[in-house]
Structures are given as C-alpha cells and as structure tokens.
Design an enzyme around this catalytic site. Structure first.
Site, mmCIF file in Angstrom:
data_model
loop_
_atom_site.group_PDB
_atom_site.id
_atom_site.type_symbol
_atom_site.label_atom_id
_atom_site.label_comp_id
_atom_site.label_asym_id
_atom_site.label_seq_id
_atom_site.Cartn_x
_atom_site.Cartn_y
_atom_site.Cartn_z
ATOM 1 N N CYS A 86 0.856 -1.181 0.000
ATOM 2 C CA CYS A 86 0.000 0.000 0.000
ATOM 3 C C CYS A 86 0.896 1.236 0.000
ATOM 4 O O CYS A 86 2.122 1.145 0.110
ATOM 5 C CB CYS A 86 -0.906 0.002 1.228
ATOM 6 S SG CYS A 86 0.017 0.127 2.795
ATOM 7 N N HIS A 132 -0.273 -4.349 19.782
ATOM 8 C CA HIS A 132 0.130 -3.939 18.430
ATOM 9 C C HIS A 132 0.730 -2.537 18.500
ATOM 10 O O HIS A 132 0.208 -1.654 19.194
ATOM 11 C CB HIS A 132 -1.087 -3.943 17.502
ATOM 12 C CG HIS A 132 -0.745 -3.819 16.048
ATOM 13 N ND1 HIS A 132 -0.409 -2.613 15.476
ATOM 14 C CD2 HIS A 132 -0.673 -4.742 15.052
ATOM 15 C CE1 HIS A 132 -0.162 -2.796 14.181
ATOM 16 N NE2 HIS A 132 -0.306 -4.085 13.903
ATOM 17 N N GLU A 189 0.703 -0.042 16.545
ATOM 18 C CA GLU A 189 -0.185 1.055 16.168
ATOM 19 C C GLU A 189 -1.115 1.426 17.319
ATOM 20 O O GLU A 189 -1.346 2.612 17.595
ATOM 21 C CB GLU A 189 -1.006 0.685 14.933
ATOM 22 C CG GLU A 189 -1.896 1.825 14.459
ATOM 23 C CD GLU A 189 -2.798 1.439 13.307
ATOM 24 O OE1 GLU A 189 -3.905 2.013 13.225
ATOM 25 O OE2 GLU A 189 -2.409 0.572 12.492
ATOM 26 N N ASN A 212 -3.064 -7.114 8.981
ATOM 27 C CA ASN A 212 -3.934 -7.105 7.803
ATOM 28 C C ASN A 212 -3.831 -8.416 7.026
ATOM 29 O O ASN A 212 -4.808 -8.866 6.434
ATOM 30 C CB ASN A 212 -3.638 -5.885 6.915
ATOM 31 C CG ASN A 212 -2.382 -6.023 6.097
ATOM 32 O OD1 ASN A 212 -2.390 -6.558 4.987
ATOM 33 N ND2 ASN A 212 -1.265 -5.536 6.633
ATOM 34 N N SER A 237 1.949 -5.318 3.247
ATOM 35 C CA SER A 237 3.391 -5.108 3.436
ATOM 36 C C SER A 237 4.228 -6.141 2.693
ATOM 37 O O SER A 237 5.378 -6.392 3.045
ATOM 38 C CB SER A 237 3.733 -5.145 4.936
ATOM 39 O OG SER A 237 3.203 -6.295 5.554
#
Length: 332
Positions: free
Chosen positions: A28, A140, A142, A240, A283
């Site tokens: 992405c 995580h 994030e 993801n 990724s």
C-alpha cells in the site's frame, strides 16, 4: 505468471485447474513510503540507520533492509546517542518522540499518514473530554502509539465481548476509533455492540480502517467463494494479512493459509484442489507473490487470472525531514 485481464471470477472451462489472483494486493502507499524512507536514509546518511520496531510487518522486507545496513531495535535505549532513527509505519506515542529528543537522536518519522490521522482524531476527542474506545489488538505497535496520544481518555476494546465491561464517565460523551488494519466486518460488529450500550456514540470523522485494508479484503472476498484453497502471502505478525485469511474463510473458501513465501506451502494442501486463489497483505513485495505463482505453475496450475475489484493510485510524500536533507544534499 499472471494474465491481467480484469475478469470476473469465472472459472476456465478448458481446464480443471484455475488460479485466481486478487487485485489489488501487496504494497500500500504507507508501506511503500516507509520502505523507501529507510532505503533513502541509508543512501543519504550511510549505514547504520536505526529503525524502531520493524519498519513494516514483513520478515523479508526487514531482512533485505538489514542486509543494506539498517539495524532494527525494540526501544530507543538501544540506539547510540546522536544517531539517526526511523520510526516505523505503525506510529509512535508522544513519549517516544520525547525520549528521542532527550537522547539527541535524529528522527525520521515514517508513520503512515492514515495512522497519523487517527492520532489527530484521538487528540481532538481528548481535547473535547470524550472517553475514547479504541478498537484494536492489545500489544500492536499502532494501538500503543494511538493510545499514547491520550492515555487518560483511551481504553482498548478488542471485540464485542469486551463491551459489557466498559465503564465511562459520561455515556453522552463517548467516541470510537480503530486500528487501521482490522477486519471491516468485525470492526462494524464491535461498533454496533458499543452503540447498543452507548446510543450517543460519536463516530470518527472518516473511516479509520485504511483504504488498502478495505480494498484487499473486498478483493479476496470476490475470489474466495469459488476457491478450494486460498493462499495469503504475508507474515504472521501482519495484522492485515492475518485478517485476509479470516475473511477468505468467511467468504466461502474451503481452506485458507498464510505463508511468508512459497517455501512454506505444504504440497498436501493441493490434494484434490482445482481452484487456488492468491493474494498478499499490504506489506508484501510482489516478488513473493510471483514465487507462489511459479510454485503453482510447476505443479500443473495455469497462469493466474487477475480479478480486479478496485484501482489504487495513492502516493504519499516522503517524511518532510528526509525530503529537507535530500534537497540539501542535492544542492551540495
């Protein structure tokens, strides 16, 4: 090893075997930006360049950058004072920025702009004194970075089962945010459970789940119902990528597996399998997908037929601090 026709997922009547390839898949804009940031930093400053946490969650990408001189660390106290450190695409909390400043580190922030957007939303909701329910996975990077923006206002919600235990100061002042790499369907289920308990729940101003996560989930849904086997290329610590395996099964795939590359494919998975669908997480470099397609080709499967569900053209600019140094180097 693929035929990029943009066809619907209709099976080839001329052969018993088929390979369907999700489009879009792989890198992405945020991942591409982060990886290029480390590459440019190595070119500009020379090795070593330190990176806090994995720049993106893919072991092959990390290994390639390590071979070029990047050193990945868990925390900033592993970085010698005064050296250059890159923050990963997943983002960091204000406390990490402060620690870097205290140690005199030169920082390059490769946080995905879509993650930065969630950080800004957290700060805005906190400034308005909302209790913020952050939907995501404990531990995580994030989630840790977002929660660090307003630790006194944010509490983590991992699933609808957590909702019964949520306590807030004022039911009329509750907002929700989410990790950007979650399953869209599961997130909406959790939001619905929260809203049932807190009817005045305030939504974020725009979707927190990133465009690429949503597009890759939609793409794998389109080619899963007809699949005897779905192969998702991605690392096990990639949220993801793990979600893509789950989405494929929910969409009707008979079996779905996550592999880092073709060497992890068990040939027994192919027993009796006619239709294989292939995708990759956000990724994952495309050469790893090509390796999987070559593996299938060597075992009698035809060239893959790409099935398009969305077009992507978004590109993010490199971090401003890196662009500034690149311009200065060009002038010199």
């Amino acid at each position: 090893m693929s035929t990029d026709l943009g066809l619907p997922p209709v099976l080839d009547p001329e052969t018993a075997k088929n390979v369907l390839l999700a489009a879009p898949r792989g890198y992405c804009a945020g991942v591409d930006r982060a990886v290029i940031t480390v590459e440019k930093a190595l070119d500009l400053y020379g090795a070593p360049v330190y990176v806090r946490k994995q720049i993106v969650h893919n072991k092959h990408v990390v290994a390639n950058l390590e071979s070029r001189g990047a050193i990945f660390v868990e925390e900033l106290d592993e970085v010698p004072e005064g050296r250059t450190v890159v923050f990963s695409a997943h983002g960091v909390s204000p406390a990490v920025h402060a620690q870097a400043a205290e140690r005199g580190l030169k920082t390059i922030d490769a946080t995905c702009p879509l993650v930065t957007k969630v950080h800004h939303e957290a700060k805005r909701f906190a400034s308005d004194d909302y209790d913020i329910l952050l939907i995501g996975h404990a531990g995580h990077e994030e989630v840790e970075g977002t929660a660090g923006e307003a630790p006194d206002h944010i509490q983590l919600v991992e699933s609808p089962a957590d909702v019964a235990h949520i306590e807030v100061r004022d039911p009329a002042k509750v907002a929700w945010l989410s990790q950007t790499t979650l399953s869209v369907d599961e997130t909406l289920e959790t939001v619905a459970a929260i809203r049932e308990k807190f009817p005045l729940l305030l939504d974020p101003p725009s979707d927190d789940i990133c465009y690429a996560t949503q597009n890759r989930q939609l793409a794998i849904k389109e080619i899963s119902a007809a699949a005897d086997l779905v192969i998702v290329v991605g690392s096990r610590n990639s949220s993801n990528s793990v979600r893509l395996v789950e989405v494929a099964l929910e969409a009707g795939a008979k079996a779905s597996y996550l592999v880092d590359d073709h060497t992890e494919i068990d040939e027994a998975w192919l027993d009796g399998v006619e239709t294989v669908s292939v995708t990759s997480g956000a990724s994952v470099p495309e050469d790893l997908v090509e390796g999987v397609l070559a593996f299938l080709s060597e075992r009698g499967y035809p060239d893959a037929r790409a099935v398009h569900s969305a077009e992507e053209s978004l590109i993010f600019a490199l971090p401003p601090e890196l662009r500034r140094d690149l311009r200065a180097a060009q002038k010199a």
